[in-house]
Each structure stands twice: as C-alpha cells, then as structure tokens.
Design an enzyme around this catalytic site. Structure first.
Site, PDB file in Angstrom:
ATOM      1  N   ARG A 283       0.906  -1.279   0.090  1.00 58.33           N
ATOM      2  CA  ARG A 283      -0.149  -0.077  -0.003  1.00 58.33           C
ATOM      3  C   ARG A 283       0.676   1.189   0.057  1.00 58.33           C
ATOM      4  O   ARG A 283       0.533   2.342   0.435  1.00 58.33           O
ATOM      5  CB  ARG A 283      -0.995   0.121   0.935  1.00 58.33           C
TER       6      ARG A 283
ATOM      7  N   ARG B  77      -2.498   6.956   1.241  1.00 54.67           N
ATOM      8  CA  ARG B  77      -2.822   7.865   1.676  1.00 54.67           C
ATOM      9  C   ARG B  77      -2.073   8.575   2.742  1.00 54.67           C
ATOM     10  O   ARG B  77      -2.283   9.851   3.556  1.00 54.67           O
ATOM     11  CB  ARG B  77      -4.312   7.743   2.633  1.00 54.67           C
TER      12      ARG B  77
ATOM     13  N   ARG C 183      -6.627  12.829  -4.461  1.00 55.70           N
ATOM     14  CA  ARG C 183      -7.772  12.377  -3.912  1.00 55.70           C
ATOM     15  C   ARG C 183      -8.820  13.313  -3.745  1.00 55.70           C
ATOM     16  O   ARG C 183     -10.031  13.079  -3.859  1.00 55.70           O
ATOM     17  CB  ARG C 183      -7.276  11.709  -2.583  1.00 55.70           C
TER      18      ARG C 183
ATOM     19  N   ASP D 204      -7.147  -1.528  -7.167  1.00 60.06           N
ATOM     20  CA  ASP D 204      -7.576  -2.180  -6.241  1.00 60.06           C
ATOM     21  C   ASP D 204      -7.965  -3.555  -6.447  1.00 60.06           C
ATOM     22  O   ASP D 204      -8.259  -4.196  -7.765  1.00 60.06           O
ATOM     23  CB  ASP D 204      -8.963  -1.380  -5.773  1.00 60.06           C
TER      24      ASP D 204
ATOM     25  N   TYR E 295     -15.835 -10.052   0.338  1.00 58.05           N
ATOM     26  CA  TYR E 295     -16.317  -8.709  -0.179  1.00 58.05           C
ATOM     27  C   TYR E 295     -17.888  -8.880  -1.022  1.00 58.05           C
ATOM     28  O   TYR E 295     -18.516  -8.266  -0.916  1.00 58.05           O
ATOM     29  CB  TYR E 295     -15.224  -7.829  -1.072  1.00 58.05           C
TER      30      TYR E 295
END
Ligand code: CP3
Length: 342
Positions: free
Chosen positions: A26, A30, A39, A75, A152
């Site tokens: 990752r 962020r 973003r 993703d 998911y």
C-alpha cells in the site's frame, strides 16, 4: 528494456544479494501529501480508471520514498466490478457492494470472459507506467485472492469476522466452490494480461485468509491460490500473501510460487524453518512500528534483516502502510534497508 535496479527479481530467483530489495504494501496511498491532493480532486475509481492518474500515483513512492519496486495503483475490487458487480468506495469508510452474492442465479450471472478487455484501463496504466519508469525499478501487478474477494462479494463490505462469507461457504459449499472457481478463472487471465502489459512480477493479496482455520484454508483458499500460482508463474514470478495463515507456509514453499508474504506475528526463524529456505520470504515489519522514533525504526530494520538474511528475502511491511505514518518515517524504513551492510 533493461532494468537498472532488478534486486526484487533477483531476490525472487534466489540469487545471493548483499542487501534485500525493499518496497511497502500500500505504498502508493494516503500517507503521501501528493496522493491526498489528487484524492481531493478525483474520486477513487476515477483515479483507478484513468491511466495517467494511476501512473502518477504509482510513481510517487518511487520518486519520494525511494522504494526498489513500483506497485500499480489499482484495487483488488476491480475484479468483482469486471464480473458485473457494482462496487463503490465510500470516503473514509471503505468499499460497498450493494448487491451481494446470495444464490445460484447470482453466481451464474457473473462474467469470467475477456478479463483484459474488461480491465483495459489497468493494462493501459501498466504499460504507461512501465514506459515512465524507464527501467528504474521493476513493476509489480496484483490481484485479490479468491477467498478474500468472496468475502467482499458475499458480505458487501468489510467485516471484523466475515461470518456471512463463512456461512455462505458452510451452508452452500458447492456454490461457494463455483464462485471461487469463477474468480480464479478470471484472475488467471487478468494476471497473465498484466504481465503482457508490463508487470515484472505479480502479488496475490489474500488479506483475510487468516480468518480461516487451517482446515478451512485448505478447502476454500489454498486450492485456488495454487491454481493461480501454477498458471501465472509460467509467465512471471508470483508472490502469494496469505495474511495470517502461517500454517500455509510449508505447502506454499513447495509450490510454484516464488515468494510468500508474511505478517509480523511470525518470527523470521519460524518462517525459515517452515519454508526450509525453499522460497523467498517477504515481510514482516509491523506497520505500526513506523510510528516509533526514526533511530528505533532503523535499529529494528537492521535486526529484521540480520534475522532473515540478505538472500531469498524482500524487506517489506507485514501488511499495508497506514495513513498516519509520517513520510520521513517511511523513508527511514527504506533507507535503513538500503544502508544495510553486514
Ligand atoms: O499498494 C499499493 O500502493 C497499490 C494500491 C492498492 C490499493 N488497494 C489502493 C487503495 C492495493 C494493492 C490495494 C489492495 C487492496 N484493496 C486490498 C489488499 C491489501 C490489503 O491491504 O490487505 C484490499 C483488502 C482492498 C480493498 C479495499 N480498498 C479496502 C478495504 C479499502 C478501504 C480501506 C483502506 O485500506 O483504505 C480500499 C480503498 C483503497 N484502495 C484506498 C487505496 C489507496 C484508500 C481510499 C482512498 O485513498 O481514497
């Protein structure tokens, strides 16, 4: 194109190295101020689906943190999307799949064909990034593992226990296996297409495999990971990351996979023992330890490499980097690996 820095690929081949390659799961995300700027301008799937944006985000940690590999910005949930499901990303909350998989008709409706065409934006992002990298470091492609994607697709969102996903597997096992097989089929085509588009190696994220008992892992996760590894490793080295599934290490070390990711709950000694030095190990710094003072990060990184050794080893975190990690702490982690000398 000749790679100027091919440490990652050499580590996956088991070549003797004087220091391991380093990247962070990752890493494009962020905690980077330039990512946060983008973003605020574009929503999540616009960033993923626009090759110029995905490429720019992929390059940020290479330019700003100095990692030895780029991982394409995308993703794992693009596969459920390509199979026909709606997936949205709720700001600050995570993914949402409003129409979950419940029955045979739902599974039958899922597409498995034309992965490369359905996900052409990923291929375009990979080839653009490969060109922009200009051989500086290898490019990693990735996908979610079938079990983690089933979680998911059945739950519709993240969960602390994934009990609905487990209930689905336990009450409709035949249907669960059909679903896992469909995900496996499209994922194999998708990863082979990623290699054709420029990925030098691929990682399969089984983020929730550690929710499974060893027996359930053998039923619902391992056979599909093995199918993917067997098919894709003919095209490029495969790294499997069955997070939390320490019990799977021995079998995976005897498989077609070149690398296995491990988290911080396993000691380097146990990991080497269970894999008998047959496979390249990737990991396993506790991401929260990047919050420690920089001198402590550097000391712990040195101890980690001392314990794993510099060969058949890829320095990484034990799971993704968190949004609250200061950039200079992430850089200290990377620098400490690069400065390593016995
Ligand atoms: O590693 C990289 O730098 C490449 C980018 C990448 C993303 N997701 C971008 C992203 C990768 C490799 C992933 C994989 C992924 N996605 C996993 C497996 C890895 C892991 O950490 O276990 C999982 C489980 C997902 C599903 C997902 N996507 C969740 C649960 C969330 C929300 C929680 C979170 O981690 O932020 C996402 C959103 C997401 N994917 C973000 C990013 C940068 C954050 C959203 C944003 O920045 O707007």
């Amino acid at each position: 194109m000749i790679l100027q820095n091919d440490l990652l690929l050499r580590a996956l081949k088991g070549e003797e190295l004087s220091r391991p390659p380093v990247w962070m799961m990752r890493q494009a995300g962020r905690y980077l101020p330039d990512y946060i700027k983008l973003r605020n301008q574009y929503d999540f799937f616009t960033r993923v689906q626009t090759p110029e944006l995905a490429c720019a985000i992929t390059l940020q940690p290479v330019d700003q943190v100095g990692v030895d590999a780029a991982i394409i910005f995308s993703d794992i949930l693009v596969i459920p999307q390509a199979m026909g499901m709606t997936v949205t990303m709720e700001e600050g909350k995570g993914p949402l799949l409003p129409e979950v998989i419940k029955n045979q008709a739902d599974v039958d409706a899922l597409h498995t064909d034309n992965a490369a065409a359905r996900l052409d934006y990923v291929m375009n992002a990979l080839s653009l990034t490969k060109k922009e990298l200009n051989g500086r470091v290898p490019l990693i492609g990735f996908a979610g593992a079938p079990w983690t994607l089933l979680c998911y697709m059945v739950e519709g969102k993240g969960s602390k226990t994934f009990d609905k996903a487990k209930q689905f597997c336990l009450t409709q096992p035949e249907l669960a296996h059909q679903l896992l097989q469909k995900i496996t089929d499209i994922t194999i085509d998708y990863l082979i297409a990623q290699v054709a588009a420029g990925a030098d190696t691929v990682q399969v994220f089984d983020s929730w495999s550690g929710m499974l008992s060893p027996a359930d892992f053998k039923r619902f996760a391992q056979p599909y990971l093995m199918q993917i590894s067997d098919a894709v490793s003919k095209h490029a080295p495969v790294i499997l990351f069955p997070k939390g599934s320490w019990y799977a290490m021995q079998d995976i070390s005897n498989s077609s996979a070149s690398g296995i990711g491990i988290d911080w709950t396993v000691t380097p000694q146990l990991a080497r023992e269970l894999t008998d030095n047959n496979i390249t190990i990737q990991g396993n710094f506790d991401p929260s330890h990047l919050l420690a003072p920089i001198p402590q990060i550097k000391k712990e990184v040195k101890e980690m490499i001392d314990a794993f050794g510099t060969t058949r080893y890829i320095a990484n975190l034990g799971h993704g980097i968190m949004p609250n990690i200061p950039v200079d702490h992430a850089k200290a982690f990377v620098d400490a690996v690069k400065e390593y000398a016995k």
